[in-house]
Design a protein around this motif. Structure first.
Motif, short mmCIF file in Angstrom:
data_model
loop_
_atom_site.label_atom_id
_atom_site.label_comp_id
_atom_site.label_asym_id
_atom_site.label_seq_id
_atom_site.Cartn_x
_atom_site.Cartn_y
_atom_site.Cartn_z
N ALA A 72 0.95 -1.17 -0.10
CA ALA A 72 -0.01 -0.02 -0.08
C ALA A 72 0.71 1.16 -0.02
O ALA A 72 0.73 2.17 -0.70
CB ALA A 72 -0.97 0.00 1.03
N ARG A 73 1.84 1.21 0.93
CA ARG A 73 2.78 2.59 0.76
C ARG A 73 3.58 2.42 -0.53
O ARG A 73 3.92 3.77 -0.88
CB ARG A 73 4.06 2.11 1.90
N ALA A 74 3.65 1.51 -1.43
CA ALA A 74 4.33 1.54 -2.67
C ALA A 74 3.50 1.95 -3.81
O ALA A 74 3.59 2.21 -4.83
CB ALA A 74 4.90 0.19 -2.86
N GLY A 75 1.94 2.06 -3.39
CA GLY A 75 0.72 2.53 -4.32
C GLY A 75 0.38 1.37 -4.98
O GLY A 75 -0.24 1.43 -6.06
N ASP A 76 0.50 0.11 -4.73
CA ASP A 76 0.13 -1.23 -5.43
C ASP A 76 -1.11 -1.56 -4.57
O ASP A 76 -1.04 -2.27 -3.59
CB ASP A 76 1.28 -2.31 -5.21
N GLY A 77 -2.18 -1.09 -4.92
CA GLY A 77 -3.66 -1.49 -4.36
C GLY A 77 -3.89 -2.77 -4.65
O GLY A 77 -4.45 -3.46 -3.76
N ARG A 78 -3.60 -3.36 -5.68
CA ARG A 78 -3.85 -4.79 -6.20
C ARG A 78 -3.02 -5.62 -5.36
O ARG A 78 -3.82 -6.67 -4.73
CB ARG A 78 -3.80 -4.93 -7.52
N GLY A 79 -1.84 -5.50 -5.16
CA GLY A 79 -0.97 -6.34 -4.40
C GLY A 79 -1.41 -6.08 -2.99
O GLY A 79 -1.34 -7.34 -2.37
N ALA A 80 -1.60 -4.96 -2.53
CA ALA A 80 -2.27 -4.86 -1.14
C ALA A 80 -3.16 -5.68 -0.77
O ALA A 80 -3.31 -6.21 0.17
CB ALA A 80 -2.14 -3.39 -0.78
N SER A 81 -4.23 -5.60 -1.54
CA SER A 81 -5.32 -6.28 -1.44
C SER A 81 -5.24 -7.87 -1.45
O SER A 81 -5.92 -8.31 -0.57
CB SER A 81 -6.60 -5.87 -2.73
N ALA A 82 -4.47 -8.35 -2.37
CA ALA A 82 -4.11 -9.81 -2.25
C ALA A 82 -3.56 -10.11 -1.16
O ALA A 82 -3.94 -11.43 -0.57
CB ALA A 82 -3.33 -9.98 -3.70
N ALA A 83 -2.45 -9.28 -0.55
CA ALA A 83 -1.84 -9.68 0.80
C ALA A 83 -2.61 -9.75 1.80
O ALA A 83 -2.55 -10.61 2.63
CB ALA A 83 -0.91 -8.62 1.16
N PHE A 84 -3.67 -8.58 1.85
CA PHE A 84 -4.54 -8.77 2.95
C PHE A 84 -5.70 -10.13 2.93
O PHE A 84 -5.93 -10.61 4.17
CB PHE A 84 -5.47 -7.44 3.11
N ASP A 85 -6.04 -10.48 1.61
CA ASP A 85 -6.99 -11.59 1.43
C ASP A 85 -5.96 -12.74 2.11
O ASP A 85 -6.94 -13.55 2.66
CB ASP A 85 -7.11 -11.56 0.19
N ASP A 86 -4.69 -12.98 1.44
CA ASP A 86 -3.95 -14.02 2.06
C ASP A 86 -3.84 -14.07 3.56
O ASP A 86 -3.97 -15.22 4.20
CB ASP A 86 -2.54 -13.96 1.55
N ALA A 87 -3.66 -12.92 4.34
CA ALA A 87 -3.56 -12.71 5.73
C ALA A 87 -4.72 -13.12 6.34
O ALA A 87 -4.88 -13.95 7.17
CB ALA A 87 -3.15 -11.45 6.02
N ALA A 88 -5.98 -12.86 5.62
CA ALA A 88 -7.21 -13.28 6.07
C ALA A 88 -7.40 -14.68 6.23
O ALA A 88 -8.17 -15.19 7.39
CB ALA A 88 -8.26 -12.50 5.66
N LYS A 89 -7.12 -15.45 5.14
CA LYS A 89 -7.21 -16.83 5.06
C LYS A 89 -6.12 -17.58 6.04
O LYS A 89 -6.41 -18.58 6.42
CB LYS A 89 -6.98 -17.36 3.67
N LEU A 90 -5.05 -16.88 6.40
CA LEU A 90 -4.23 -17.73 7.10
C LEU A 90 -4.42 -17.40 8.75
O LEU A 90 -4.15 -18.50 9.35
CB LEU A 90 -2.54 -16.98 7.10
N ASP A 91 -5.21 -16.58 9.05
CA ASP A 91 -5.63 -16.51 10.34
C ASP A 91 -7.01 -16.21 10.36
O ASP A 91 -7.40 -14.81 10.32
CB ASP A 91 -4.76 -15.53 11.19
N PRO A 92 -8.14 -17.08 10.39
CA PRO A 92 -9.44 -16.67 10.37
C PRO A 92 -10.06 -16.05 11.73
O PRO A 92 -11.15 -15.76 11.44
CB PRO A 92 -9.88 -18.05 10.28
N ASP A 93 -9.37 -15.88 12.67
CA ASP A 93 -9.67 -15.11 13.93
C ASP A 93 -9.44 -13.83 13.88
O ASP A 93 -9.82 -12.97 14.73
CB ASP A 93 -9.28 -15.81 15.00
N ASP A 94 -8.46 -13.37 13.20
CA ASP A 94 -8.05 -11.92 13.12
C ASP A 94 -8.64 -11.02 12.06
O ASP A 94 -8.93 -11.36 11.18
CB ASP A 94 -6.49 -11.66 12.91
#
Length: 186
Positions: A72-94
């Motif tokens: 996100a700091r690098a201005g890559d919205g698509r990459g940031a969104s994908a990383a957040f999706d991955d994080a949400a799948k890795l920890d379903p409680d957070d």
């Protein structure tokens, strides 16, 4: 583990660190090198270094949230969104990954539209509630509804949060606002 403690992180140290993380699976060194890259104004490269972590579970999710923030700091919205999706799948409680994904819509609406942002915040609200963080649940439900009053998940999240707190009148107002927003302009 190799540590470089100098007054200023040099490009030479980063190059050595990058070379080392390609040969050795050291999570802490990888985090150090990513931190140095970030200090040098290279958040996108730092994210790519972190993305290759060997962590699992909640630790991997936290690292993926960091990757998303760096992208996100690098201005890559698509990459940031994908990383957040991955994080949400890795920890379903957070809820953090969904909260951050929802905020991407504010500056990258071509990647995440209002409806997707509202769904992200509504999911974050559900995760906060499940964790017993009722203040966080209400805050995320409010964000969801503020982003898109036409969103059924957002309206439901906010109505439920308000009713659970004995706030029937505000919950009814949310239902009315939601219904009116679906009708569109008169």
């Amino acid at each position: 583990r190799c540590e470089f403690w100098t007054d200023a992180v040099s490009y030479e140290a980063v190059e050595l660190g990058l070379s080392a993380v390609e040969r050795v699976a050291d999570v802490e060194l990888r985090k150090d090198v990513a931190s140095w890259l970030e200090m040098l104004g290279e958040p996108g490269t730092a994210a790519m270094v972190l993305r290759k972590t060997s962590e699992t579970g909640a630790a991997a999710a936290a690292t993926m949230v960091r990757v998303g923030v760096l992208l996100a700091r690098a201005g890559d919205g698509r990459g940031a969104s994908a990383a957040f999706d991955d994080a949400a799948k890795l920890d379903p409680d957070d809820a953090t990954a969904f909260e951050l994904r929802g905020t991407v819509a504010a500056w990258a609406s071509d990647v995440i539209d209002a409806r997707a942002a509202a769904r992200s915040f509504a999911e974050a609200a559900a995760r906060r509630k499940a964790a017993g963080a009722l203040g966080g649940e209400l805050e995320d439900a409010l964000r969801a509804f503020a982003v898109d009053a036409t969103s059924e998940p957002a309206a439901h999240a906010l109505e439920t949060a308000l009713r659970d707190r004995g706030r029937a009148a505000p919950a009814a107002a949310v239902a009315r606002t939601h219904a009116l927003s679906l009708e569109g302009p008169l």
